[in-house]
Design an enzyme around this catalytic site. Structure first.
Site, PDB file in Angstrom:
ATOM      1  N   LYS A   1      -1.807 -11.199   1.646  1.00  0.00           N
ATOM      2  CA  LYS A   1      -0.628 -11.754   0.969  1.00  0.00           C
ATOM      3  C   LYS A   1      -0.084 -12.976   1.722  1.00  0.00           C
ATOM      4  CE  LYS A   1       0.844  -7.384  -1.058  1.00  0.00           C
ATOM      5  NZ  LYS A   1       2.009  -6.513  -1.295  1.00  0.00           N
TER       6      LYS A   1
ATOM      7  N   TYR B   1       0.150  -7.423 -11.181  1.00  0.00           N
ATOM      8  CA  TYR B   1       1.168  -6.393 -10.943  1.00  0.00           C
ATOM      9  C   TYR B   1       1.773  -5.879 -12.253  1.00  0.00           C
ATOM     10  CZ  TYR B   1       0.971  -7.128  -5.908  1.00  0.00           C
ATOM     11  OH  TYR B   1       0.561  -7.175  -4.597  1.00  0.00           O
TER      12      TYR B   1
ATOM     13  N   ASN C   1       4.124  -6.813   3.138  1.00  0.00           N
ATOM     14  CA  ASN C   1       3.301  -5.787   3.778  1.00  0.00           C
ATOM     15  C   ASN C   1       1.847  -6.228   3.983  1.00  0.00           C
ATOM     16  OD1 ASN C   1       2.644  -5.670   1.123  1.00  0.00           O
ATOM     17  ND2 ASN C   1       3.062  -3.501   0.826  1.00  0.00           N
TER      18      ASN C   1
ATOM     19  N   HIS D   1      -2.707  -6.429  -0.103  1.00  0.00           N
ATOM     20  CA  HIS D   1      -2.733  -5.599  -1.305  1.00  0.00           C
ATOM     21  C   HIS D   1      -4.156  -5.079  -1.451  1.00  0.00           C
ATOM     22  CE1 HIS D   1      -2.496  -4.264  -5.461  1.00  0.00           C
ATOM     23  NE2 HIS D   1      -3.621  -4.910  -5.653  1.00  0.00           N
TER      24      HIS D   1
ATOM     25  N   GLU E   1      -8.457  -6.213 -11.548  1.00  0.00           N
ATOM     26  CA  GLU E   1      -7.841  -7.176 -10.622  1.00  0.00           C
ATOM     27  C   GLU E   1      -8.854  -8.248 -10.192  1.00  0.00           C
ATOM     28  OE1 GLU E   1      -5.883  -4.952  -7.492  1.00  0.00           O
ATOM     29  OE2 GLU E   1      -4.631  -3.883  -8.941  1.00  0.00           O
TER      30      GLU E   1
HETATM   31  P1  CMP Z   1       1.205  -3.580  -3.167  1.00  0.00           P
HETATM   32  O1  CMP Z   1       0.371  -2.512  -2.591  1.00  0.00           O
HETATM   33  O2  CMP Z   1       0.682  -4.957  -3.251  1.00  0.00           O
HETATM   34  O3  CMP Z   1       1.635  -3.113  -4.645  1.00  0.00           O
HETATM   35  C1  CMP Z   1       2.875  -3.406  -5.213  1.00  0.00           C
HETATM   36  C2  CMP Z   1       3.766  -4.167  -4.297  1.00  0.00           C
HETATM   37  O4  CMP Z   1       5.122  -4.173  -4.670  1.00  0.00           O
HETATM   38  C3  CMP Z   1       3.768  -3.467  -2.954  1.00  0.00           C
HETATM   39  O5  CMP Z   1       2.552  -3.645  -2.298  1.00  0.00           O
HETATM   40  C4  CMP Z   1       4.962  -4.101  -2.303  1.00  0.00           C
HETATM   41  O6  CMP Z   1       4.677  -5.358  -1.741  1.00  0.00           O
HETATM   42  C5  CMP Z   1       5.881  -4.256  -3.495  1.00  0.00           C
HETATM   43  N1  CMP Z   1       6.856  -3.174  -3.528  1.00  0.00           N
HETATM   44  C6  CMP Z   1       6.642  -1.897  -3.800  1.00  0.00           C
HETATM   45  N2  CMP Z   1       7.777  -1.187  -3.735  1.00  0.00           N
HETATM   46  C7  CMP Z   1       8.732  -2.064  -3.404  1.00  0.00           C
HETATM   47  C8  CMP Z   1      10.096  -1.947  -3.189  1.00  0.00           C
HETATM   48  N3  CMP Z   1      10.738  -0.775  -3.311  1.00  0.00           N
HETATM   49  N4  CMP Z   1      10.768  -3.048  -2.854  1.00  0.00           N
HETATM   50  C9  CMP Z   1      10.123  -4.247  -2.751  1.00  0.00           C
HETATM   51  N5  CMP Z   1       8.797  -4.417  -2.956  1.00  0.00           N
HETATM   52  C10 CMP Z   1       8.107  -3.332  -3.276  1.00  0.00           C
END
Ligand code: CMP
Length: 139
Positions: free
Chosen positions: A10, A50, A113, A116, A127
């Site tokens: 990311k 998403y 984070n 993904h 995807e």
């Molecule tokens: P990812 O695994 O890419 O899949 C969905 C993404 O949404 C997740 O990682 C986070 O980056 C984001 N995400 C999921 N839950 C939250 C949350 N409660 N607040 C902000 N971002 C979120």
């Protein structure tokens, strides 16, 4: 069973200089890199990626963030690749992800984070088709 999956480093992972570290973890595990590219996602592609989160409170900020600067996407192949990669990535929230996982080692955040990863083989194919052209996936 040999499967393929997709991982996206990311914008925070790219900005922090973690591309090499992340690719190297998957390579050392024995997963094969079948395709790899750096790309700035359009808002449209990020929304497709998403789509399961449409309507959630964090959806708009997630789309803003994922399209804010380049990401590095890769297709990985190997025995049980979908689950193996998810175990290596760790829980969504970096504060809860176990040490030794990518998020556990590099993130303190749920939104930024680092990576993904697709959560199923079916989802992986969907995807992959958003980000890679058939030509980029050719053997
Ligand atoms: P990812 O695994 O890419 O899949 C969905 C993404 O949404 C997740 O990682 C986070 O980056 C984001 N995400 C999921 N839950 C939250 C949350 N409660 N607040 C902000 N971002 C979120």
């Amino acid at each position: 069973m040999v499967e393929r999956t997709i991982v996206i480093v990311k914008p925070d992972g790219v900005r922090r200089g973690l591309i090499g570290e992340i690719i190297s973890r998957f390579e050392r595990k024995g997963l094969k890199i079948k395709a790899l590219k750096m790309v700035r996602l359009s808002r449209e592609s990020a929304m497709k990626l998403y789509d399961v989160h449409i309507g959630k409170s964090f959806f708009n900020s997630l789309i803003d963030y994922m399209s804010s600067s380049p990401v590095v996407a890769m297709v990985l192949e190997g025995d049980g690749a979908v689950n193996v990669v998810r175990l290596m990535v760790g829980e969504t929230d970096g504060r809860r992800a176990l040490p030794g996982t990518i998020r556990g080692d590099y993130s303190l955040s749920i939104s930024e984070n680092v990576v993904h990863a697709a959560d199923s083989a079916v989802r992986a194919e969907y995807e992959i088709s958003i980000i890679f052209t058939p030509n980029e996936l050719a053997e």
